[in-house]
Each structure stands twice: as structure tokens, then as C-alpha cells.
Design a protein around this motif. Structure first.
Motif, PDB file in Angstrom:
ATOM      1  N   TYR A  29       0.859  -1.184   0.000  1.00 19.63           N
ATOM      2  CA  TYR A  29       0.000   0.000   0.000  1.00 19.63           C
ATOM      3  C   TYR A  29       0.894   1.232   0.000  1.00 19.63           C
ATOM      4  O   TYR A  29       1.906   1.258   0.695  1.00 19.63           O
ATOM      5  N   PHE A  30       0.502   2.237  -0.762  1.00 14.72           N
ATOM      6  CA  PHE A  30       1.238   3.491  -0.785  1.00 14.72           C
ATOM      7  C   PHE A  30       0.352   4.606  -0.247  1.00 14.72           C
ATOM      8  O   PHE A  30      -0.811   4.727  -0.634  1.00 14.72           O
ATOM      9  N   PHE A  31       0.927   5.412   0.643  1.00 13.01           N
ATOM     10  CA  PHE A  31       0.234   6.551   1.245  1.00 13.01           C
ATOM     11  C   PHE A  31       0.981   7.806   0.808  1.00 13.01           C
ATOM     12  O   PHE A  31       2.084   8.067   1.262  1.00 13.01           O
ATOM     13  N   PHE A  32       0.390   8.548  -0.120  1.00 11.03           N
ATOM     14  CA  PHE A  32       1.018   9.733  -0.687  1.00 11.03           C
ATOM     15  C   PHE A  32       0.606  10.960   0.115  1.00 11.03           C
ATOM     16  O   PHE A  32      -0.594  11.241   0.259  1.00 11.03           O
ATOM     17  N   VAL A 101      -3.681   0.718  -3.320  1.00 12.07           N
ATOM     18  CA  VAL A 101      -3.220  -0.665  -3.249  1.00 12.07           C
ATOM     19  C   VAL A 101      -2.438  -0.896  -4.538  1.00 12.07           C
ATOM     20  O   VAL A 101      -2.974  -0.693  -5.631  1.00 12.07           O
ATOM     21  N   TRP A 102      -1.169  -1.265  -4.418  1.00  9.53           N
ATOM     22  CA  TRP A 102      -0.337  -1.438  -5.603  1.00  9.53           C
ATOM     23  C   TRP A 102      -0.872  -2.578  -6.464  1.00  9.53           C
ATOM     24  O   TRP A 102      -1.210  -3.638  -5.951  1.00  9.53           O
ATOM     25  N   ASN A 103      -0.952  -2.339  -7.756  1.00 11.39           N
ATOM     26  CA  ASN A 103      -1.492  -3.295  -8.730  1.00 11.39           C
ATOM     27  C   ASN A 103      -2.931  -3.663  -8.431  1.00 11.39           C
ATOM     28  O   ASN A 103      -3.380  -4.761  -8.728  1.00 11.39           O
ATOM     29  N   GLY A 104      -3.651  -2.752  -7.828  1.00 12.10           N
ATOM     30  CA  GLY A 104      -5.074  -2.941  -7.563  1.00 12.10           C
ATOM     31  C   GLY A 104      -5.830  -1.715  -8.022  1.00 12.10           C
ATOM     32  O   GLY A 104      -5.236  -0.760  -8.522  1.00 12.10           O
ATOM     33  N   VAL A 105      -7.125  -1.717  -7.854  1.00 15.79           N
ATOM     34  CA  VAL A 105      -7.927  -0.570  -8.252  1.00 15.79           C
ATOM     35  C   VAL A 105      -8.395   0.238  -7.043  1.00 15.79           C
ATOM     36  O   VAL A 105      -8.874   1.358  -7.191  1.00 15.79           O
ATOM     37  N   GLN A 106      -8.251  -0.338  -5.855  1.00 11.81           N
ATOM     38  CA  GLN A 106      -8.746   0.326  -4.658  1.00 11.81           C
ATOM     39  C   GLN A 106      -7.879   1.527  -4.314  1.00 11.81           C
ATOM     40  O   GLN A 106      -6.660   1.466  -4.396  1.00 11.81           O
ATOM     41  N   ARG A 107      -8.549   2.602  -3.888  1.00  9.08           N
ATOM     42  CA  ARG A 107      -7.840   3.785  -3.415  1.00  9.08           C
ATOM     43  C   ARG A 107      -8.754   4.604  -2.537  1.00  9.08           C
ATOM     44  O   ARG A 107      -9.967   4.539  -2.664  1.00  9.08           O
ATOM     45  N   ASN A 120     -10.875   0.346   6.929  1.00 13.02           N
ATOM     46  CA  ASN A 120     -11.269  -1.039   7.177  1.00 13.02           C
ATOM     47  C   ASN A 120     -11.650  -1.740   5.876  1.00 13.02           C
ATOM     48  O   ASN A 120     -11.210  -2.858   5.610  1.00 13.02           O
ATOM     49  N   MET A 121     -12.474  -1.088   5.072  1.00 17.83           N
ATOM     50  CA  MET A 121     -12.898  -1.679   3.805  1.00 17.83           C
ATOM     51  C   MET A 121     -11.712  -1.872   2.861  1.00 17.83           C
ATOM     52  O   MET A 121     -11.596  -2.908   2.207  1.00 17.83           O
ATOM     53  N   LEU A 122     -10.812  -0.905   2.803  1.00 18.27           N
ATOM     54  CA  LEU A 122      -9.648  -0.986   1.926  1.00 18.27           C
ATOM     55  C   LEU A 122      -8.769  -2.174   2.285  1.00 18.27           C
ATOM     56  O   LEU A 122      -8.360  -2.943   1.425  1.00 18.27           O
ATOM     57  N   PHE A 123      -8.508  -2.355   3.590  1.00 16.06           N
ATOM     58  CA  PHE A 123      -7.614  -3.439   4.002  1.00 16.06           C
ATOM     59  C   PHE A 123      -8.311  -4.796   4.024  1.00 16.06           C
ATOM     60  O   PHE A 123      -7.655  -5.811   3.864  1.00 16.06           O
ATOM     61  N   GLU A 124      -9.607  -4.829   4.219  1.00 13.99           N
ATOM     62  CA  GLU A 124     -10.332  -6.102   4.189  1.00 13.99           C
ATOM     63  C   GLU A 124     -10.472  -6.648   2.774  1.00 13.99           C
ATOM     64  O   GLU A 124     -10.551  -7.842   2.580  1.00 13.99           O
TER      65      GLU A 124
END
Length: 127
Positions: A29-32, A101-107, A120-124
Motif C-alpha cells: 500500500y502506498f500513502f502519498f 493498493v499497488w497493482n489494484g484498483v482500490q484507493r 477497514n474496507m480498503l484493508f479487508e
């Protein structure tokens, strides 16, 4: 199970890091956020609001992940339309803070980053 923390400064460090990411392993996960001032706080007020919420959440998270804090630079660097974090097709940042999320669509973007239920939703979603 633990969260592996890392901090990168500026685009070149980010580019080098992702070029060397292994194909397998824990989710990344990247936090900019905006660059920190001398007082240790970001120049970006929304980043200041999100950071303590994100850090508290990560301290409770019982997952093996890599969580990378990425400093996008000072206000002038960030506001430049040619800022590489804005133009890179892998990040496409429009606002900070942003968690991807790297190589994902979630942000999560902007004020979403300071909401525990959205974290919670992002990490689940990775389960």
C-alpha cells in the motif's frame, strides 16, 4: 503478522522502489502525502488530519503488508501539473493524501483517508 513500514522521499525514490518490487509477497500500500515541514508535520492540512488516523489503524492491523509513506514534495512541486506523481499512469494522483493498493484498483483520496470505516474496507478487500 505485522505491518512493514517504509518511507520514500520524492518521485525518484518511489520509481526505484517500484522497479524492484517482487512479483510475490505481502500486499503493498502506498500513502502519498505532502512533504514534512521542520515541525514534522506535512504542509498539507488534509495529510495532517489523515496521518494519525492511518498510523493508529496500522498499529492495530493484524496483517502482513508493506505500507509505504511517500512524500510527494513541497507545495510548488505538488501543484505543478507536470508533477510526476500526477502524470504517472500507475499513480494518477489528483489529490493528497491518497492511499493506493499497488497493482489494484482500490484507493482512498483526500478526506476518505481519515475515515476508519473506509480504511477497514480498503484493508479487508485484500483477504
Amino acid at each position: 503478522m505485522e505491518v512493514n513500514h517504509l518511507t520514500l522521499h520524492e518521485y525518484d525514490e518511489f520509481k526505484t522502489y517500484i522497479a524492484n518490487l517482487p512479483e510475490t509477497g505481502p500486499p503493498v500500500y502506498f500513502f502519498f502525502t505532502g512533504q514534512k515541514k521542520e515541525n514534522g508535520r506535512s504542509w498539507c492540512i488534509y495529510c495532517q488530519m489523515a496521518e494519525p488516523v492511518v498510523k493508529a489503524y496500522l498499529n492495530e492491523l493484524k496483517k502482513e503488508i508493506t505500507f509505504v509513506f511517500v512524500d510527494v514534495g513541497n507545495p510548488e512541486t505538488w501543484r505543478n501539473k507536470a508533477c510526476p506523481f500526477r502524470t504517472d499512469s500507475r499513480t494518477r494522483l489528483m489529490v493528497i493524501p491518497t492511499i493506493i493498493v499497488w497493482n489494484g484498483v482500490q484507493r482512498l483520496e483526500g478526506s476518505q483517508c481519515a475515515k476508519r470505516e473506509l480504511l477497514n474496507m480498503l484493508f479487508e478487500d485484500e483477504d
